[in-house]
Each structure stands twice: as structure tokens, then as C-alpha cells.
Design a protein around this motif. Structure first.
Motif: not given
Length: 225
Positions: A62, A91, A94-95, A113, A116-117, A208, A210
Motif C-alpha cells: 500500500r 479504505d 485511507n482515501f 488517492y 484508493y479510488s 482492497l 476503492r
């Protein structure tokens, strides 16, 4: 109060359907990036891994998220019995951290970013616009932003979830990059916002999640009550 307004990007049909499950309206006005504060030494803090279904951290790398020591992002941690919901929540957090990191780095194309997207999603566009607005204004962030009243809402398909947060930015300020001047403001009702983040599992990285879509209601009566 000094503000940066960012027009909302068009939400994809999938993300919009998920967000509508919450039954909340409002415009995304970029409230989350309205304030910032001082500088200081940097502390290296990697984004925490989200738990997998087995309770073990997934086996992929990550991005490391490093924030100045005076930037504090606090999340309420609800007790979730479903490990997939816990992973999605982790997550989503995290974003949000990754957006803050992009502002600190002054880089609208920072990779955290994007990790995480979803690729080219409304959430990814939102993150880039938030960071770019700060960079263009010559501002960075510092201070404390608090997230609370967290809810995880599964969608009908059970393949995605919507994460709801309230945020309190009363101690979160803008800071000028060149002069390091902190633009402090008095606490007000406009410091509170309501977040909806549509999260979906990654197809290529098991464990994960997103962000696909983001909606921020600013200011929020619900969150300041």
C-alpha cells in the motif's frame, strides 16, 4: 471563513445509485478542504491495511502516507462484525487520508488517492480537484479534522457499500505555502459536513476497496446537531 469551492463532478450511474440509498441530498462544494494550518516536522505514517475476511492483512503493498506532525485526521472506529464492511471502511478512511497527503505534497496527480479510488471515477476526479484547488491557491493544510457518526450501508447488490461520515473542521485551517501564514477562523456551524463515499472491492487486489463516488453536503445540520 476562507473557502475554496470545487464544483461537483458528474457521478457515474453505479455510484449515484449507491449514494441514493442513503436518502440524503446536498451539493459537493469541496467543504472538506476549506481550512488548514501550520507546518512542522513530518511523521511517517503508512495508511493502515484493511482487514481481510480471515482477519489478516492482505499481501500487497500500500502507498505510504506521510503527513506533517501538525496535521491530524481522527476517525471514529465503530465495531463492525462483518470483515468486508470493516475493510471497506478502512479504505474509505485511507482515501480521505490520501487526499490530505496530495495537498501536503502539493501534487494533484499524487498516486496515493489513485490507489484508493477507481480509475477515472467520480471519486478520483473529486480527489484531484480538491488537491488542485489548494495548489492553485498556494495553500496547504494543518490542524485537526475529526470524522464521527460513521455508518456502513450495504447496497442491494451486496457488492459495494456506502460509507457515511460526519466531519468537524472547526480546528482545521488553511496555511499559505510561501509565507506559512495560518488562516485561522472562528468555529461555526459551517465547519460540519456530511460525507457519502461509495466503495467497491478491487478486482485485482483481494482485500482492497476503492472509492467510486463521493458526495459531501456542506454545511450539514445533521452533523452539528
Amino acid at each position: 471563513m476562507y473557502r475554496i469551492r470545487v464544483l461537483p463532478a458528474a457521478v457515474s450511474l453505479t455510484a449515484a445509485a449507491a449514494l441514493l440509498l442513503t436518502g440524503c441530498g446536498g451539493d459537493d462544494k469541496g467543504k472538506d478542504e476549506d481550512k488548514i494550518e501550520g507546518a512542522g516536522g513530518e511523521t511517517k505514517s503508512s495508511a493502515p491495511a484493511s482487514p481481510s475476511a480471515s482477519g489478516e492483512a492482505p499481501k500487497f503493498d500500500r502507498p505510504k502516507i506521510t503527513l506533517p506532525s501538525d496535521v491530524q485526521i481522527d476517525f471514529e472506529e465503530p465495531k463492525l462484525s462483518d470483515p468486508q464492511q470493516a475493510a471497506a471502511l478502512g479504505d474509505a478512511q485511507n482515501f480521505i487520508r490520501a487526499i490530505r497527503y496530495g495537498i501536503v505534497k502539493q501534487d494533484p496527480d499524487e498516486s496515493a488517492y489513485k490507489f484508493y479510488s477507481d480509475f477515472q471515477s467520480q471519486a478520483q476526479q473529486y480527489a484531484k480537484e480538491q488537491i488542485k484547488a489548494r495548489v492553485d491557491a498556494g495553500l496547504t493544510i494543518s490542524g485537526e479534522q475529526r470524522y464521527f457518526r460513521t455508518k456502513v450501508i450495504p447496497t442491494k447488490s451486496a457488492k459495494s457499500v456506502v460509507i457515511n461520515f460526519c466531519s468537524d473542521s472547526s480546528k482545521y485551517y488553511s496555511k499559505e505555502v510561501k509565507t506559512e501564514k495560518v488562516r485561522r477562523t472562528k468555529p461555526s456551524a459551517e465547519d460540519f459536513a456530511f460525507w457519502e463515499i461509495a466503495m467497491s472491492p478491487s478486482e485485482g487486489k483481494k482485500g482492497l476497496w476503492r472509492a467510486a463516488g463521493v458526495k459531501v453536503t456542506d454545511p450539514s445540520r445533521e452533523c452539528r446537531a
